[in-house]
Design a protein around this motif. Structure first.
Motif, PDB file in Angstrom:
ATOM      1  N   LYS A  40       0.763   7.736   0.156  1.00 24.51           N
ATOM      2  CA  LYS A  40       0.873   6.587   1.067  1.00 24.51           C
ATOM      3  C   LYS A  40       1.319   5.344   0.303  1.00 24.51           C
ATOM      4  CE  LYS A  40      -2.575   8.098   4.469  1.00 24.51           C
ATOM      5  NZ  LYS A  40      -3.958   7.901   4.966  1.00 24.51           N
ATOM      6  N   ILE A  79       5.031   4.926  -0.050  1.00 25.14           N
ATOM      7  CA  ILE A  79       5.821   4.634   1.161  1.00 25.14           C
ATOM      8  C   ILE A  79       5.076   3.628   2.031  1.00 25.14           C
ATOM      9  CG2 ILE A  79       7.050   6.840   1.175  1.00 25.14           C
ATOM     10  CD1 ILE A  79       5.051   7.794   3.330  1.00 25.14           C
ATOM     11  N   GLU A  80       4.417   2.661   1.398  1.00 28.38           N
ATOM     12  CA  GLU A  80       3.534   1.751   2.126  1.00 28.38           C
ATOM     13  C   GLU A  80       4.277   0.877   3.135  1.00 28.38           C
ATOM     14  OE1 GLU A  80       1.559  -0.644  -0.703  1.00 28.38           O
ATOM     15  OE2 GLU A  80       3.384  -1.318  -1.719  1.00 28.38           O
ATOM     16  N   GLU A  90       6.649   1.994   5.070  1.00 31.60           N
ATOM     17  CA  GLU A  90       7.146   2.862   6.125  1.00 31.60           C
ATOM     18  C   GLU A  90       6.088   3.029   7.223  1.00 31.60           C
ATOM     19  OE1 GLU A  90      10.145   4.259   6.374  1.00 31.60           O
ATOM     20  OE2 GLU A  90      10.840   3.432   4.456  1.00 31.60           O
ATOM     21  N   HIS A 128      15.512   7.571  -1.536  1.00 33.59           N
ATOM     22  CA  HIS A 128      14.524   6.768  -2.264  1.00 33.59           C
ATOM     23  C   HIS A 128      13.437   7.653  -2.873  1.00 33.59           C
ATOM     24  CE1 HIS A 128      11.594   3.718  -3.296  1.00 33.59           C
ATOM     25  NE2 HIS A 128      10.718   4.249  -2.450  1.00 33.59           N
ATOM     26  N   LEU A 129      12.912   8.582  -2.094  1.00 36.02           N
ATOM     27  CA  LEU A 129      11.864   9.465  -2.595  1.00 36.02           C
ATOM     28  C   LEU A 129      12.381  10.349  -3.729  1.00 36.02           C
ATOM     29  CD1 LEU A 129      10.221  10.520   0.792  1.00 36.02           C
ATOM     30  CD2 LEU A 129       9.288   8.945  -0.911  1.00 36.02           C
ATOM     31  N   ARG A 135       5.724   8.454   9.172  1.00 34.43           N
ATOM     32  CA  ARG A 135       6.565   8.974   8.099  1.00 34.43           C
ATOM     33  C   ARG A 135       5.708   9.722   7.064  1.00 34.43           C
ATOM     34  NH1 ARG A 135      11.223   9.405  10.480  1.00 34.43           N
ATOM     35  NH2 ARG A 135      12.311   7.433  10.881  1.00 34.43           N
ATOM     36  N   PHE A 136       4.532   9.175   6.778  1.00 36.70           N
ATOM     37  CA  PHE A 136       3.619   9.884   5.874  1.00 36.70           C
ATOM     38  C   PHE A 136       3.264  11.242   6.450  1.00 36.70           C
ATOM     39  CE2 PHE A 136      -0.758  11.200   5.184  1.00 36.70           C
ATOM     40  CZ  PHE A 136      -0.755  11.416   3.809  1.00 36.70           C
ATOM     41  N   LEU A 182      15.536   7.015   3.102  1.00 40.99           N
ATOM     42  CA  LEU A 182      14.184   7.304   2.627  1.00 40.99           C
ATOM     43  C   LEU A 182      14.185   8.562   1.762  1.00 40.99           C
ATOM     44  CD1 LEU A 182      11.175   6.810   2.514  1.00 40.99           C
ATOM     45  CD2 LEU A 182      10.941   7.964   4.738  1.00 40.99           C
TER      46      LEU A 182
END
Length: 353
Positions: A12, A15-16, A18, A50-51, A22-23, A47
């Protein structure tokens, strides 16, 4: 820290910014659909990119080689770790289940003289993430090749699970709660690390326990399983009684049958005394050949006679079906020397490396 070392809060945090859903998409993708974030087309491309750029989202294992038995029901995979150490895991399909034999260490320090992993020596513990990634990859393979769900986990691969207790238990928690595999379908096999048995007894999860016994007197067992000099049979038996008092679960003893070494009527009698005291089940395993152990396994007629003697002595005993001898994937054979002669041309799912 790599992808499967991440807990919910760590992911989390990455991707705070988002939306919460999405999580959920990413987490369920990993643990329910066995999909990497880069494979989730429900995520925006930005995304996913990015990940993919984050080191914490990288994989810990790299698949080096895969071997199949001729019947395509047993698959051994050799993985390279980030530090170039190597491990193996074995996936086995049965009529009613699919089982993964998981490694918990690179190598093993227990030094059991007949075991290929012990003969190779110890290198390091695996992390929780390195253990869980074996589950993730095997789940994909089970789905894509066997057409079924991975249902059983046995910590009987490379290493002594009780020597890496914290990482193993953390991984089991995720196997149970995230991958959804029942704790009753998870087995830890130990050579008899008494403190670890006691810790497992106090675990809230009903994990099954198997003890690699192989001899039922201290003199003989210390020669075959050197750690017995530190945790002799009396101490192991007391730890197993404590485990039973807390977990109320049946214990299994594993007994690798070695010709002329531990397959006599006297051996059966000594084993029966311990097994009856603990109401334990005995799995007899015809010894599989390993490079540095010169003695053969017991002939099948001796194994069957030993089993029958145990039954006469009121001990529940079975002969384990050997799986994977053809590709050195059977009990005691896991090392990291793969044989190109045995490599199979069986179809593989798309690689994830």
């Amino acid at each position: 820290m790599t992808l499967f070392d991440l807990g919910r809060s760590e992911l989390k945090g990455l991707i705070e910014n988002e939306p919460r859903y999405r999580f959920d998409q990413i987490w369920n993708g990993l643990y329910k659909n066995y999909s990497l974030p880069s494979e989730l087309t429900t995520l925006p491309k930005a995304l996913r990119e990015h990940l993919s750029s984050l080191g914490e989202m990288s994989l810990a294992l790299s698949e080096k080689e895969v071997l199949f038995t001729d019947d395509k029901k047993t698959i051994k995979t050799l993985y390279s770790l980030s530090d170039s150490r190597e491990i193996e895991s074995v996936l086995m399909a049965y009529s009613d289940r699919v089982t993964l034999c998981v490694s918990s260490q690179a190598g093993c320090a227990m030094g059991c003289v007949f075991c290929a992993t012990g003969q190779a020596g110890f290198f390091r513990h695996l992390t929780k993430g390195e253990i869980l990634e074996q589950i993730f990859r095997a789940s994909r393979t089970s789905r894509d090749i066997f057409g079924g769900r991975l249902s059983n986990i046995v910590f009987m691969g490379m290493g002594e699970p009780m020597a890496n207790y914290d990482a193993v238990i953390d991984a089991i928690g995720a196997i149970n709660f995230e991958f959804g595999i029942s704790a009753r379908h998870i087995t830890i096999s130990t050579v008899g690390i008494a403190p670890g048995i006691r810790r497992l007894a106090d675990s809230p999860m009903p994990i099954s326990l198997a003890v690699s016994l192989h001899a039922a007197n201290d003199e003989k067992r210390s020669k075959l399983v050197p750690i017995n000099s530190r945790y002799p049979l009396g101490e192991i038996i007391e730890a197993l009684k404590y485990y039973q008092s807390k977990q109320n679960r049946r214990i299994s003893f594993e007994w690798a049958m070695m010709d002329g070494i531990n397959d006599s009527p006297a051996d059966a009698f000594e084993l029966a005394e311990i097994a009856r005291e603990l109401s334990a089940h005995v799995n007899l395993i015809p010894l599989n050949p390993t490079p540095l152990w010169p003695y053969p396994g017991s002939p099948i007629e001796i194994v069957e006679g030993f089993r029958n003697r145990l039954l006469e002595l009121d001990v529940n005993a079975t002969i384990r079906q050997n799986r994977g001898n053809q590709i050195a994937a059977a009990c005691g054979q896991l090392t990291t020397q793969m044989s190109p002669r045995k490599r199979s041309s069986s179809p593989r799912p798309d690689p994830i490396d």
